[in-house]
Design a protein around this motif. Sequence first.
Motif, short mmCIF file in Angstrom:
data_model
loop_
_atom_site.label_atom_id
_atom_site.label_comp_id
_atom_site.label_asym_id
_atom_site.label_seq_id
_atom_site.Cartn_x
_atom_site.Cartn_y
_atom_site.Cartn_z
N ARG A 71 2.39 0.04 8.57
CA ARG A 71 2.51 -1.39 8.87
C ARG A 71 2.83 -1.59 10.34
O ARG A 71 2.28 -2.47 10.99
CB ARG A 71 3.57 -2.02 7.99
CG ARG A 71 3.67 -3.53 8.23
CD ARG A 71 4.59 -4.18 7.28
NE ARG A 71 4.04 -4.03 5.94
CZ ARG A 71 4.69 -4.25 4.83
NH1 ARG A 71 5.92 -4.67 4.87
NH2 ARG A 71 4.13 -4.08 3.66
N VAL A 112 0.97 -1.73 -4.47
CA VAL A 112 0.42 -2.97 -3.90
C VAL A 112 -0.14 -2.70 -2.51
O VAL A 112 -1.25 -3.13 -2.19
CB VAL A 112 1.51 -4.07 -3.86
CG1 VAL A 112 1.04 -5.28 -3.09
CG2 VAL A 112 1.94 -4.45 -5.27
N ASN A 113 0.58 -1.93 -1.72
CA ASN A 113 0.15 -1.60 -0.36
C ASN A 113 -1.17 -0.82 -0.38
O ASN A 113 -2.08 -1.11 0.39
CB ASN A 113 1.25 -0.80 0.33
CG ASN A 113 0.96 -0.54 1.79
OD1 ASN A 113 0.05 -1.07 2.37
ND2 ASN A 113 1.78 0.30 2.39
N ALA A 127 -4.08 -3.11 -1.51
CA ALA A 127 -4.43 -4.05 -0.44
C ALA A 127 -5.22 -3.36 0.66
O ALA A 127 -6.25 -3.87 1.12
CB ALA A 127 -3.16 -4.68 0.13
N TYR A 128 -4.75 -2.19 1.07
CA TYR A 128 -5.45 -1.44 2.12
C TYR A 128 -6.86 -1.06 1.69
O TYR A 128 -7.82 -1.24 2.43
CB TYR A 128 -4.63 -0.19 2.48
CG TYR A 128 -5.32 0.69 3.50
CD1 TYR A 128 -5.37 0.32 4.83
CD2 TYR A 128 -5.94 1.86 3.11
CE1 TYR A 128 -6.00 1.12 5.77
CE2 TYR A 128 -6.58 2.67 4.05
CZ TYR A 128 -6.61 2.29 5.37
OH TYR A 128 -7.25 3.07 6.28
N LEU A 170 -7.54 -6.35 1.81
CA LEU A 170 -6.84 -7.61 1.56
C LEU A 170 -5.39 -7.47 2.00
O LEU A 170 -4.91 -6.38 2.25
CB LEU A 170 -6.89 -7.96 0.06
CG LEU A 170 -8.29 -8.11 -0.54
CD1 LEU A 170 -8.19 -8.24 -2.05
CD2 LEU A 170 -8.99 -9.32 0.06
N SER A 171 -4.68 -8.59 2.03
CA SER A 171 -3.27 -8.52 2.36
C SER A 171 -2.45 -8.21 1.11
O SER A 171 -2.89 -8.47 -0.02
CB SER A 171 -2.80 -9.85 2.96
OG SER A 171 -2.80 -10.86 1.97
N GLU A 172 -1.26 -7.67 1.33
CA GLU A 172 -0.35 -7.43 0.20
C GLU A 172 -0.01 -8.75 -0.49
O GLU A 172 0.14 -8.80 -1.70
CB GLU A 172 0.93 -6.75 0.69
CG GLU A 172 0.74 -5.30 1.06
CD GLU A 172 2.05 -4.65 1.44
OE1 GLU A 172 3.07 -4.87 0.74
OE2 GLU A 172 2.06 -3.91 2.43
N LYS A 173 0.09 -9.80 0.30
CA LYS A 173 0.41 -11.13 -0.25
C LYS A 173 -0.67 -11.58 -1.25
O LYS A 173 -0.35 -12.12 -2.30
CB LYS A 173 0.53 -12.14 0.89
CG LYS A 173 1.02 -13.49 0.48
CD LYS A 173 1.23 -14.37 1.71
CE LYS A 173 1.77 -15.72 1.32
NZ LYS A 173 2.01 -16.58 2.49
N THR A 174 -1.93 -11.32 -0.93
CA THR A 174 -3.02 -11.68 -1.84
C THR A 174 -2.92 -10.90 -3.14
O THR A 174 -3.09 -11.46 -4.23
CB THR A 174 -4.38 -11.41 -1.17
OG1 THR A 174 -4.47 -12.21 0.01
CG2 THR A 174 -5.54 -11.73 -2.09
N ILE A 175 -2.62 -9.61 -3.04
CA ILE A 175 -2.49 -8.78 -4.25
C ILE A 175 -1.30 -9.25 -5.08
O ILE A 175 -1.41 -9.42 -6.30
CB ILE A 175 -2.33 -7.29 -3.87
CG1 ILE A 175 -3.55 -6.78 -3.09
CG2 ILE A 175 -2.07 -6.44 -5.11
CD1 ILE A 175 -4.85 -6.81 -3.85
N ARG A 176 -0.16 -9.50 -4.44
CA ARG A 176 1.02 -9.98 -5.17
C ARG A 176 0.78 -11.33 -5.81
O ARG A 176 1.23 -11.59 -6.93
CB ARG A 176 2.23 -10.03 -4.23
CG ARG A 176 2.72 -8.67 -3.81
CD ARG A 176 3.94 -8.77 -2.90
NE ARG A 176 4.25 -7.49 -2.30
CZ ARG A 176 4.87 -6.50 -2.91
NH1 ARG A 176 5.26 -6.64 -4.15
NH2 ARG A 176 5.12 -5.36 -2.27
#
Length: 92
Positions: A11, A42-43, A46-47, A51-57
């Motif tokens: 990050r 989640v990380n 997303a990677y 996508l962003s971690e926020k989108t996955i969460r």
Amino acid sequence: MKKAPPRDLFRSYLTSPLQKPDVAIEPVAATSIFEKKIGYSVNEAAYALGLSEKTIRRAIRGGELVSSRIGSKIVIQLKNIEAWLTNKESHT
């Protein structure tokens, strides 16, 4: 006392100013990251998906993406990622 390295080196690398790489970087298909593992953080998800971690969460919280909690970690099974992507494709 020795100073501990940042918790998430990846990050911190992403937030550093972008520099042009010295060598050409070949694009890698997202599926190649999923060839050996069946569960992803989640990380990692997303990677791999770009996508962003926020989108996955957000997808997990909204019930769109099924996940499990193992201790303090959220784990997303490969089959659930594939189902989520298939569902997203059919709605666009």
